[in-house]
Design a protein around this motif. Structure first.
Motif, PDB file in Angstrom:
ATOM      1  N   SER A 290       0.839  -1.188   0.000  1.00 45.24           N
ATOM      2  CA  SER A 290       0.000   0.000   0.000  1.00 45.24           C
ATOM      3  C   SER A 290       0.880   1.246   0.000  1.00 45.24           C
ATOM      4  CB  SER A 290      -0.922  -0.007   1.227  1.00 45.24           C
ATOM      5  OG  SER A 290      -0.157  -0.040   2.408  1.00 45.24           O
TER       6      SER A 290
ATOM      7  N   CYS B 292      -3.147   5.923  -0.831  1.00 40.79           N
ATOM      8  CA  CYS B 292      -4.043   4.923  -1.422  1.00 40.79           C
ATOM      9  C   CYS B 292      -5.427   5.018  -0.770  1.00 40.79           C
ATOM     10  CB  CYS B 292      -3.444   3.538  -1.225  1.00 40.79           C
ATOM     11  SG  CYS B 292      -4.500   2.197  -1.785  1.00 40.79           S
TER      12      CYS B 292
ATOM     13  N   CYS C 294      -6.779   1.147   0.077  1.00 46.14           N
ATOM     14  CA  CYS C 294      -5.955   0.309   0.957  1.00 46.14           C
ATOM     15  C   CYS C 294      -6.605   0.044   2.320  1.00 46.14           C
ATOM     16  CB  CYS C 294      -4.574   0.921   1.120  1.00 46.14           C
ATOM     17  SG  CYS C 294      -3.591   0.834  -0.403  1.00 46.14           S
TER      18      CYS C 294
ATOM     19  N   SER D 149       8.631  -1.819  -5.034  1.00 47.01           N
ATOM     20  CA  SER D 149       7.659  -1.862  -6.129  1.00 47.01           C
ATOM     21  C   SER D 149       8.296  -2.401  -7.405  1.00 47.01           C
ATOM     22  CB  SER D 149       7.040  -0.487  -6.372  1.00 47.01           C
ATOM     23  OG  SER D 149       8.028   0.436  -6.750  1.00 47.01           O
TER      24      SER D 149
ATOM     25  N   THR E 185      -1.469   0.234  -6.148  1.00 45.44           N
ATOM     26  CA  THR E 185      -1.835  -0.150  -4.794  1.00 45.44           C
ATOM     27  C   THR E 185      -3.343  -0.025  -4.652  1.00 45.44           C
ATOM     28  OG1 THR E 185      -1.444   2.109  -3.984  1.00 45.44           O
ATOM     29  CG2 THR E 185       0.351   0.535  -3.746  1.00 45.44           C
ATOM     30  N   PRO E 186      -3.956  -0.908  -3.912  1.00 48.99           N
ATOM     31  CA  PRO E 186      -3.349  -2.017  -3.198  1.00 48.99           C
ATOM     32  C   PRO E 186      -3.052  -3.190  -4.123  1.00 48.99           C
ATOM     33  CG  PRO E 186      -5.709  -2.026  -2.823  1.00 48.99           C
ATOM     34  CD  PRO E 186      -5.406  -0.806  -3.646  1.00 48.99           C
TER      35      PRO E 186
END
Length: 137
Positions: free
Chosen positions: A59, A63, A66, A97, A105-106
């Protein structure tokens, strides 16, 4: 370029963008194969994973979906024995990432006790797809 051609071009771009958005929305939350990825527990500040299945949620601070996924995954953990939940904040670890190929995300990984990623979900996982992924581990 005439105004009619420019208007037609703009309309075609809008239709194309809308179609791409619909396709991405339909794919959101569905189970995907984990590939050959292995999750390293040290990336989450842990020395090792539990012996059972672990739900790893990636996350960021900004976000919006999330928190919803966090609540859903925690409810799974509360209902199941041998299931853990780890959240990795990519805001402070952007290198992860690229390592785990997280593009949005998520993103949630279903990881077995050895660290192998058995399934991955982009967006909010569908309950039936998450149930199937957990049953497969």
């Amino acid at each position: 370029m005439s105004p009619a051609v420019a208007l037609l071009f703009a309309a075609a771009l809008l239709v194309l963008a809308g179609a791409i958005g619909v396709v991405l929305r339909l794919r959101d939350g569905h189970r995907r194969a984990g590939g050959h990825l292995r999750f390293d527990p040290s990336d989450a500040g842990l020395s090792q994973l539990g012996s059972g299945t672990t739900l790893v949620q990636f996350s960021t601070e900004m976000c919006t979906r999330c928190p919803q996924v966090r609540r859903m995954l925690r409810s799974y953990v509360a209902e199941s024995n041998g299931l853990d939940h780890i959240e990795v904040d990519l805001t402070h670890r952007p290198d992860l990432s690229a390592r785990y190929k997280v593009l949005q995300t998520p993103t949630t990984f279903v990881v077995d006790g050895s660290g192998a990623v058995r399934a991955r979900f982009h967006g909010v996982p569908h309950r039936h797809a998450l149930n199937e992924a957990l049953a497969a581990v």
